[in-house]
Design a protein around this motif. Structure first.
Motif, PDB file in Angstrom:
ATOM      1  N   LEU A   1      11.382 -35.912 122.808  1.00  0.00           N
ATOM      2  CA  LEU A   1      11.652 -34.621 123.441  1.00  0.00           C
ATOM      3  C   LEU A   1      12.869 -33.934 122.826  1.00  0.00           C
ATOM      4  O   LEU A   1      12.845 -32.738 122.549  1.00  0.00           O
ATOM      5  CB  LEU A   1      11.891 -34.812 124.937  1.00  0.00           C
ATOM      6  N   VAL A   2      13.912 -34.713 122.616  1.00  0.00           N
ATOM      7  CA  VAL A   2      15.153 -34.125 122.122  1.00  0.00           C
ATOM      8  C   VAL A   2      15.085 -33.848 120.628  1.00  0.00           C
ATOM      9  O   VAL A   2      15.397 -32.746 120.166  1.00  0.00           O
ATOM     10  CB  VAL A   2      16.347 -35.038 122.459  1.00  0.00           C
ATOM     11  N   ARG A   3      14.630 -34.834 119.859  1.00  0.00           N
ATOM     12  CA  ARG A   3      14.708 -34.681 118.403  1.00  0.00           C
ATOM     13  C   ARG A   3      13.580 -33.826 117.829  1.00  0.00           C
ATOM     14  O   ARG A   3      13.815 -32.948 117.000  1.00  0.00           O
ATOM     15  CB  ARG A   3      14.698 -36.063 117.731  1.00  0.00           C
ATOM     16  N   ARG A   4      12.331 -34.077 118.273  1.00  0.00           N
ATOM     17  CA  ARG A   4      11.196 -33.359 117.677  1.00  0.00           C
ATOM     18  C   ARG A   4      10.838 -32.106 118.476  1.00  0.00           C
ATOM     19  O   ARG A   4      10.844 -30.997 117.932  1.00  0.00           O
ATOM     20  CB  ARG A   4       9.980 -34.273 117.560  1.00  0.00           C
ATOM     21  N   GLN A   5      10.542 -32.299 119.804  1.00  0.00           N
ATOM     22  CA  GLN A   5      10.046 -31.161 120.569  1.00  0.00           C
ATOM     23  C   GLN A   5      11.091 -30.050 120.670  1.00  0.00           C
ATOM     24  O   GLN A   5      10.781 -28.867 120.485  1.00  0.00           O
ATOM     25  CB  GLN A   5       9.588 -31.617 121.957  1.00  0.00           C
ATOM     26  N   TRP A   6      12.323 -30.430 120.992  1.00  0.00           N
ATOM     27  CA  TRP A   6      13.381 -29.430 121.066  1.00  0.00           C
ATOM     28  C   TRP A   6      13.956 -29.148 119.678  1.00  0.00           C
ATOM     29  O   TRP A   6      14.040 -28.003 119.230  1.00  0.00           O
ATOM     30  CB  TRP A   6      14.461 -29.912 122.024  1.00  0.00           C
ATOM     31  N   GLY A   7      14.307 -30.219 118.960  1.00  0.00           N
ATOM     32  CA  GLY A   7      15.001 -30.049 117.690  1.00  0.00           C
ATOM     33  C   GLY A   7      14.169 -29.369 116.621  1.00  0.00           C
ATOM     34  O   GLY A   7      14.681 -28.541 115.857  1.00  0.00           O
ATOM     35  N   THR A   8      12.874 -29.708 116.558  1.00  0.00           N
ATOM     36  CA  THR A   8      12.027 -29.179 115.492  1.00  0.00           C
ATOM     37  C   THR A   8      11.132 -28.039 115.962  1.00  0.00           C
ATOM     38  O   THR A   8      11.051 -26.989 115.329  1.00  0.00           O
ATOM     39  CB  THR A   8      11.153 -30.304 114.900  1.00  0.00           C
ATOM     40  N   ARG A   9      10.463 -28.262 117.085  1.00  0.00           N
ATOM     41  CA  ARG A   9       9.510 -27.240 117.534  1.00  0.00           C
ATOM     42  C   ARG A   9      10.197 -26.053 118.206  1.00  0.00           C
ATOM     43  O   ARG A   9       9.638 -24.968 118.296  1.00  0.00           O
ATOM     44  CB  ARG A   9       8.490 -27.871 118.496  1.00  0.00           C
ATOM     45  N   LEU A  10      11.400 -26.272 118.722  1.00  0.00           N
ATOM     46  CA  LEU A  10      12.167 -25.195 119.336  1.00  0.00           C
ATOM     47  C   LEU A  10      11.354 -24.476 120.409  1.00  0.00           C
ATOM     48  O   LEU A  10      10.648 -25.121 121.174  1.00  0.00           O
ATOM     49  CB  LEU A  10      12.687 -24.247 118.244  1.00  0.00           C
ATOM     50  N   ILE A  11      11.440 -23.162 120.478  1.00  0.00           N
ATOM     51  CA  ILE A  11      10.815 -22.447 121.596  1.00  0.00           C
ATOM     52  C   ILE A  11       9.291 -22.516 121.551  1.00  0.00           C
ATOM     53  O   ILE A  11       8.609 -22.247 122.544  1.00  0.00           O
ATOM     54  CB  ILE A  11      11.307 -20.985 121.632  1.00  0.00           C
ATOM     55  N   ARG A  12       8.741 -22.939 120.423  1.00  0.00           N
ATOM     56  CA  ARG A  12       7.292 -23.120 120.348  1.00  0.00           C
ATOM     57  C   ARG A  12       6.794 -24.170 121.331  1.00  0.00           C
ATOM     58  O   ARG A  12       5.621 -24.208 121.676  1.00  0.00           O
ATOM     59  CB  ARG A  12       6.896 -23.493 118.914  1.00  0.00           C
ATOM     60  N   GLY A  13       7.708 -25.048 121.783  1.00  0.00           N
ATOM     61  CA  GLY A  13       7.324 -26.100 122.719  1.00  0.00           C
ATOM     62  C   GLY A  13       6.722 -25.581 124.009  1.00  0.00           C
ATOM     63  O   GLY A  13       5.912 -26.264 124.640  1.00  0.00           O
ATOM     64  N   TRP A  14       7.106 -24.359 124.419  1.00  0.00           N
ATOM     65  CA  TRP A  14       6.560 -23.824 125.669  1.00  0.00           C
ATOM     66  C   TRP A  14       5.048 -23.659 125.597  1.00  0.00           C
ATOM     67  O   TRP A  14       4.350 -23.846 126.596  1.00  0.00           O
ATOM     68  CB  TRP A  14       7.213 -22.479 125.999  1.00  0.00           C
TER      69      TRP A  14
END
Length: 422
Positions: A55-68
């Motif tokens: 969640l922290v490294r990939r979803q937030w760190g890499t995908r950024l706002i696209r995660g929504w």
């Protein structure tokens, strides 16, 4: 019955436990620690630790706002639908949002508005104090029009069922209780009390925080109107994890969220200046959900679903019965009292044992004897049995060390100590 007072018998019980393998699904960095506080904060599932890193490294760190658009937006409903399977509800009747207290506030006000002209709210003195504070705050906020009618337990252990039934009348708007009492572990008969409240036209709101994940709950069959629950006890969702709320499907369109916010708006990205509630349960969302802590609830729920609530309950009953038998033989002669119901049908998954030196014993267990329970005033040492990872050997060892705390008077040095969190 009389059971053997030795570790070999506990090991025999563990060898026959078909859920024993699930213990390995949880982080256990202190193998010698006996953890009996899962009714307050569940252990960390290994899968949760892996998910947190992602969640922290990939979803937030890499995908950024696209995660929504890659799963975050649907989390409240998706995890809510899984929790629904644990509490006998339909998938669209449970959603994860806010804290237990905030959800209670929202549902109490919604319920009172749905019963105009009725002025009575009924609860009991076994309810969690925060729930009572919310009721008091709501009554004040609504202009003092509502009376909070309290039912009092005669022994501090068993719920005052007859008193509650006597308080129910056609002026009652809402009955709200904890399904399992936080101190004694008393388990209410949900279907019977719900039916009694409905007979006078009142709504019923259950707090299932101390039962979800350990006790079978069937909100649909019980006819329950509303429910709330936390996710950090038997659901193992992490400290301060977001909570969930339940609204029976036929009531959802009738109730109004008193804390309107953009996540509950029908077309939230139209950014209209006037609020129009979303259809279904999503209208009871308010602000942006805390994605990281919300997502971390899911692995613990998945483990419980894999174990099966009926198997978990069967093991919980066996373990609490075993604990009570050990208390009777080993601890009662040392001054410990049973502060939980003896009838297993009226008991959740934690056992409270009282002792005049309870707090000192609790602190000695934690600081010196490698047992981690918790303490609730005035004298309750609560032993939380989380059947998904608690072993029979854990229970046996804890009882032996509780005996040691008294026979060696380990509690004496803690008589003047009172930590901020007990």
């Amino acid at each position: 019955m009389t059971i053997p007072l030795d570790a070999a018998y506990a090991d025999q019980l563990d060898a026959a436990d078909d859920l024993a393998g699930l213990r390995q699904a949880f982080v256990n960095d202190e193998p010698d620690l006996i953890y009996l506080d899962g009714n307050s904060l569940g252990r960390l599932p290994r899968a949760t630790a892996d998910l947190a890193a992602d969640l922290v490294r990939r979803q937030w760190g890499t995908r950024l706002i696209r995660g929504w658009n890659e799963g975050w937006f649907e989390l409240p409903e998706r995890i809510g639908a899984k929790i629904a399977r644990l509490i006998g509800a339909e998938p669209d009747e449970v959603i994860v949002a806010d804290s237990t207290s905030v959800n209670l506030f929202k549902l109490v006000i919604a319920a009172l508005r749905a019963r105009p002209g009725r002025e009575r709210i009924i609860s009991d003195d076994l309810n969690f104090p925060s729930d009572l504070y919310i009721l008091q705050g709501v009554a004040d906020l609504l202009g003092g029009r509502h009376e909070i009618a309290m039912a009092y337990s005669s022994d501090g252990i068993h719920g005052p069922v007859e008193t509650i039934l006597g308080l129910l009348d056609h002026n009652t708007a809402l009955l709200t209780l904890s399904h399992v009492a936080f101190k004694s572990g008393f388990l209410y008969d949900m279907p019977a009390l719900t039916a009694a409240a409905h007979a006078v036209g009142a709504l019923v709101l259950w707090d299932v925080s101390h039962s979800v994940g350990a006790v079978p709950i069937n909100l649909s069959e019980s006819g329950a109107d509303l429910a709330i629950g936390c996710c950090y006890k038997y659901l193992n969702g992490g400290p301060g994890a977001p909570a969930f709320l339940y609204i029976r499907r036929d009531l959802q369109a009738q109730l109004v969220n008193p804390i309107a916010g953009w996540m509950g708006q029908r077309n939230l990205f139209n950014f209209d200046l006037d609020y129009e509630p979303a259809p279904g349960l999503r209208r009871f969302l308010t602000g942006t959900p805390p994605v990281v802590s919300l997502a971390l609830i899911e692995p613990g729920v998945d483990l419980l679903l894999a174990a099966g609530i009926d198997r978990l309950r069967a093991k919980s009953l066996a373990q609490t019965e075993y604990l009570i038998e050990l208390w009777q033989q080993r601890l009662a002669p040392l001054g410990y009292t049973l502060n939980s119901p003896r009838d297993p049908a009226r008991r959740g998954s934690h056992i409270s044992l009282g002792h005049p030196e309870g707090l000192g014993i609790d602190l000695a267990l934690i600081n010196e004897l490698g047992v981690l329970p918790d303490f609730r005033a005035p004298d309750n040492i609560r032993l939380g049995v989380a059947p998904i990872y608690t072993s029979f050997r854990d229970i046996y060892t804890a009882v032996e060390r509780m005996a040691q705390a008294v026979t060696e008077q380990r509690y004496l040095k803690y008589r003047d100590h009172r930590p901020a969190v007990t």
